[in-house]
Design a protein around this motif. Structure first.
Motif, PDB file in Angstrom:
ATOM      1  N   ASP A   1       0.003  18.605  -0.445  1.00 34.67           N
ATOM      2  CA  ASP A   1       0.263  20.025  -0.197  1.00 34.67           C
ATOM      3  C   ASP A   1       1.676  20.272   0.332  1.00 34.67           C
ATOM      4  O   ASP A   1       2.058  21.415   0.587  1.00 34.67           O
ATOM      5  CB  ASP A   1      -0.756  20.586   0.796  1.00 34.67           C
ATOM      6  N   GLY A   2       2.415  19.187   0.519  1.00 33.26           N
ATOM      7  CA  GLY A   2       3.796  19.335   0.961  1.00 33.26           C
ATOM      8  C   GLY A   2       3.990  19.313   2.458  1.00 33.26           C
ATOM      9  O   GLY A   2       5.101  19.536   2.944  1.00 33.26           O
ATOM     10  N   HIS A   3       2.930  19.034   3.212  1.00 37.36           N
ATOM     11  CA  HIS A   3       3.042  18.997   4.670  1.00 37.36           C
ATOM     12  C   HIS A   3       3.402  17.588   5.135  1.00 37.36           C
ATOM     13  O   HIS A   3       2.858  16.596   4.631  1.00 37.36           O
ATOM     14  CB  HIS A   3       1.732  19.438   5.323  1.00 37.36           C
ATOM     15  N   ILE A   4       4.296  17.503   6.101  1.00 36.81           N
ATOM     16  CA  ILE A   4       4.697  16.208   6.643  1.00 36.81           C
ATOM     17  C   ILE A   4       3.515  15.570   7.361  1.00 36.81           C
ATOM     18  O   ILE A   4       2.815  16.230   8.137  1.00 36.81           O
ATOM     19  CB  ILE A   4       5.887  16.373   7.608  1.00 36.81           C
ATOM     20  N   LEU A   5       3.285  14.285   7.100  1.00 32.97           N
ATOM     21  CA  LEU A   5       2.174  13.582   7.728  1.00 32.97           C
ATOM     22  C   LEU A   5       2.386  13.490   9.237  1.00 32.97           C
ATOM     23  O   LEU A   5       3.510  13.359   9.715  1.00 32.97           O
ATOM     24  CB  LEU A   5       2.034  12.178   7.138  1.00 32.97           C
TER      25      LEU A   5
ATOM     26  N   LYS B   1      19.634   8.214   7.603  1.00 35.68           N
ATOM     27  CA  LYS B   1      18.644   8.658   6.634  1.00 35.68           C
ATOM     28  C   LYS B   1      17.250   8.511   7.229  1.00 35.68           C
ATOM     29  O   LYS B   1      16.897   7.433   7.712  1.00 35.68           O
ATOM     30  CB  LYS B   1      18.725   7.835   5.343  1.00 35.68           C
ATOM     31  N   ILE B   2      16.469   9.585   7.202  1.00 34.84           N
ATOM     32  CA  ILE B   2      15.109   9.561   7.734  1.00 34.84           C
ATOM     33  C   ILE B   2      14.154  10.014   6.635  1.00 34.84           C
ATOM     34  O   ILE B   2      14.242  11.148   6.153  1.00 34.84           O
ATOM     35  CB  ILE B   2      14.962  10.481   8.961  1.00 34.84           C
ATOM     36  N   PHE B   3      13.243   9.137   6.227  1.00 32.06           N
ATOM     37  CA  PHE B   3      12.257   9.483   5.210  1.00 32.06           C
ATOM     38  C   PHE B   3      11.003  10.031   5.878  1.00 32.06           C
ATOM     39  O   PHE B   3      10.487   9.453   6.838  1.00 32.06           O
ATOM     40  CB  PHE B   3      11.901   8.258   4.365  1.00 32.06           C
ATOM     41  N   LEU B   4      10.515  11.140   5.354  1.00 33.03           N
ATOM     42  CA  LEU B   4       9.327  11.788   5.902  1.00 33.03           C
ATOM     43  C   LEU B   4       8.281  11.892   4.797  1.00 33.03           C
ATOM     44  O   LEU B   4       8.469  12.602   3.807  1.00 33.03           O
ATOM     45  CB  LEU B   4       9.677  13.181   6.434  1.00 33.03           C
ATOM     46  N   LEU B   5       7.185  11.154   4.964  1.00 33.21           N
ATOM     47  CA  LEU B   5       6.121  11.183   3.963  1.00 33.21           C
ATOM     48  C   LEU B   5       5.335  12.485   4.068  1.00 33.21           C
ATOM     49  O   LEU B   5       5.030  12.956   5.168  1.00 33.21           O
ATOM     50  CB  LEU B   5       5.188   9.991   4.150  1.00 33.21           C
ATOM     51  N   CYS B   6       5.010  13.053   2.910  1.00 39.83           N
ATOM     52  CA  CYS B   6       4.276  14.316   2.857  1.00 39.83           C
ATOM     53  C   CYS B   6       2.970  14.123   2.092  1.00 39.83           C
ATOM     54  O   CYS B   6       2.842  13.212   1.266  1.00 39.83           O
ATOM     55  CB  CYS B   6       5.114  15.390   2.154  1.00 39.83           C
TER      56      CYS B   6
ATOM     57  N   LEU C   1      12.274  14.273   2.244  1.00 36.74           N
ATOM     58  CA  LEU C   1      10.840  14.479   2.059  1.00 36.74           C
ATOM     59  C   LEU C   1      10.399  13.744   0.802  1.00 36.74           C
ATOM     60  O   LEU C   1      10.998  13.895  -0.266  1.00 36.74           O
ATOM     61  CB  LEU C   1      10.533  15.971   1.923  1.00 36.74           C
ATOM     62  N   CYS C   2       9.348  12.937   0.906  1.00 38.62           N
ATOM     63  CA  CYS C   2       8.910  12.162  -0.252  1.00 38.62           C
ATOM     64  C   CYS C   2       7.410  11.888  -0.173  1.00 38.62           C
ATOM     65  O   CYS C   2       6.760  12.182   0.829  1.00 38.62           O
ATOM     66  CB  CYS C   2       9.692  10.853  -0.356  1.00 38.62           C
ATOM     67  N   ILE C   3       6.890  11.337  -1.258  1.00 42.34           N
ATOM     68  CA  ILE C   3       5.473  10.992  -1.360  1.00 42.34           C
ATOM     69  C   ILE C   3       5.342   9.475  -1.392  1.00 42.34           C
ATOM     70  O   ILE C   3       6.114   8.790  -2.069  1.00 42.34           O
ATOM     71  CB  ILE C   3       4.849  11.591  -2.641  1.00 42.34           C
ATOM     72  N   ASP C   4       4.368   8.960  -0.673  1.00 37.85           N
ATOM     73  CA  ASP C   4       4.121   7.519  -0.689  1.00 37.85           C
ATOM     74  C   ASP C   4       3.482   7.135  -2.020  1.00 37.85           C
ATOM     75  O   ASP C   4       2.594   7.829  -2.518  1.00 37.85           O
ATOM     76  CB  ASP C   4       3.195   7.137   0.468  1.00 37.85           C
ATOM     77  N   ILE C   5       3.934   6.043  -2.613  1.00 40.98           N
ATOM     78  CA  ILE C   5       3.360   5.579  -3.874  1.00 40.98           C
ATOM     79  C   ILE C   5       2.703   4.228  -3.655  1.00 40.98           C
ATOM     80  O   ILE C   5       2.945   3.555  -2.650  1.00 40.98           O
ATOM     81  CB  ILE C   5       4.433   5.485  -4.984  1.00 40.98           C
ATOM     82  N   GLU C   6       1.867   3.830  -4.594  1.00 43.39           N
ATOM     83  CA  GLU C   6       1.149   2.569  -4.458  1.00 43.39           C
ATOM     84  C   GLU C   6       2.119   1.394  -4.486  1.00 43.39           C
ATOM     85  O   GLU C   6       3.148   1.432  -5.151  1.00 43.39           O
ATOM     86  CB  GLU C   6       0.118   2.427  -5.583  1.00 43.39           C
TER      87      GLU C   6
END
Length: 209
Positions: free
Chosen positions: A138-142, A130-135, A105-110
């Motif tokens: 609020d912590g919810h998966i997009l 490895k599977i990256f899931l952008l959130c 779980l991670c956050i997209d950055i510029e």
């Protein structure tokens, strides 16, 4: 974040306090009473009822990109340690070792730096997938990333029967009712000059209507 919502009834959430259920390499102890818990940033471990598939959820939403890189390597090594030397799930390890995935779980950055890293890391099947899931914040998966989960299916939407019948009726009106025309439409080889002539006359007739 309710991760259970993404896993169906065929998956079990492993309890870190039940040490016999989960590989010790994924745990750490705390306090004098040695209470076992997931080692950070591990938040949950799900295993399929067949014991042939396992997902480790790593919460890296507040972790810097460079540290995420090192965490991926660290947890790959933990998975390898579990596969080679762990005591748990030995009866199914020959299947399980090929189906262990890190859900990160991670956050997209510029910028594109993190995008390129995720792309290259997901391509690698070294040790485990490895599977990256952008959130979101609020912590919810997009929504767009939910479909990347191999076990998650978006709820089916109800179909309006009246609308479906209307579309089917419109489609049937577009199709020819002449058996000769239908037989020509079903041909898989090149049409003969006679076939082309018949189809042309039918199309002209249809346009005039």
């Amino acid at each position: 974040m309710e991760l259970n919502n993404y896993f169906g009834e065929d998956y079990n959430l492993l309890d870190p306090s039940a040490k016999n259920e989960i590989a010790e390499v994924f745990l750490e102890s705390s306090g004098e009473e040695k209470e076992w818990r997931y080692e950070e940033p591990l938040k949950a471990v799900f295993i399929h009822k067949t014991k042939h598939e396992m997902f480790l959820v790593l919460d890296c939403r507040k972790v810097e990109l460079d540290h995420i890189k090192s965490l991926c390597e660290e947890w790959e090594n933990k998975v390898l340690n579990f596969v080679n030397f762990g005591k748990e799930y030995r009866q199914s390890i020959n299947y399980l070792k090929y189906n262990i995935s890190l859900l990160i779980l991670c956050i997209d950055i510029e910028g594109y730096k993190d995008d390129e890293f995720r792309f290259e890391t997901e391509k690698s099947t070294r040790i485990c997938r490895k599977i990256f899931l952008l959130c979101n914040k609020d912590g919810h998966i997009l929504k767009d990333d939910e479909v990347m989960l191999p076990f998650y299916f978006e709820p089916l939407q109800e179909v309006n029967d009246t609308k479906t019948q209307q579309l089917e009726s419109e489609l049937s009106e577009l199709l020819p009712d002449d058996e000769r025309i239908l037989s020509i439409c079903k041909k898989k080889k090149a049409l003969s000059p006679d076939d082309i002539d018949i189809m042309s006359r039918w199309l002209i007739k249809d346009d005039n209507n």
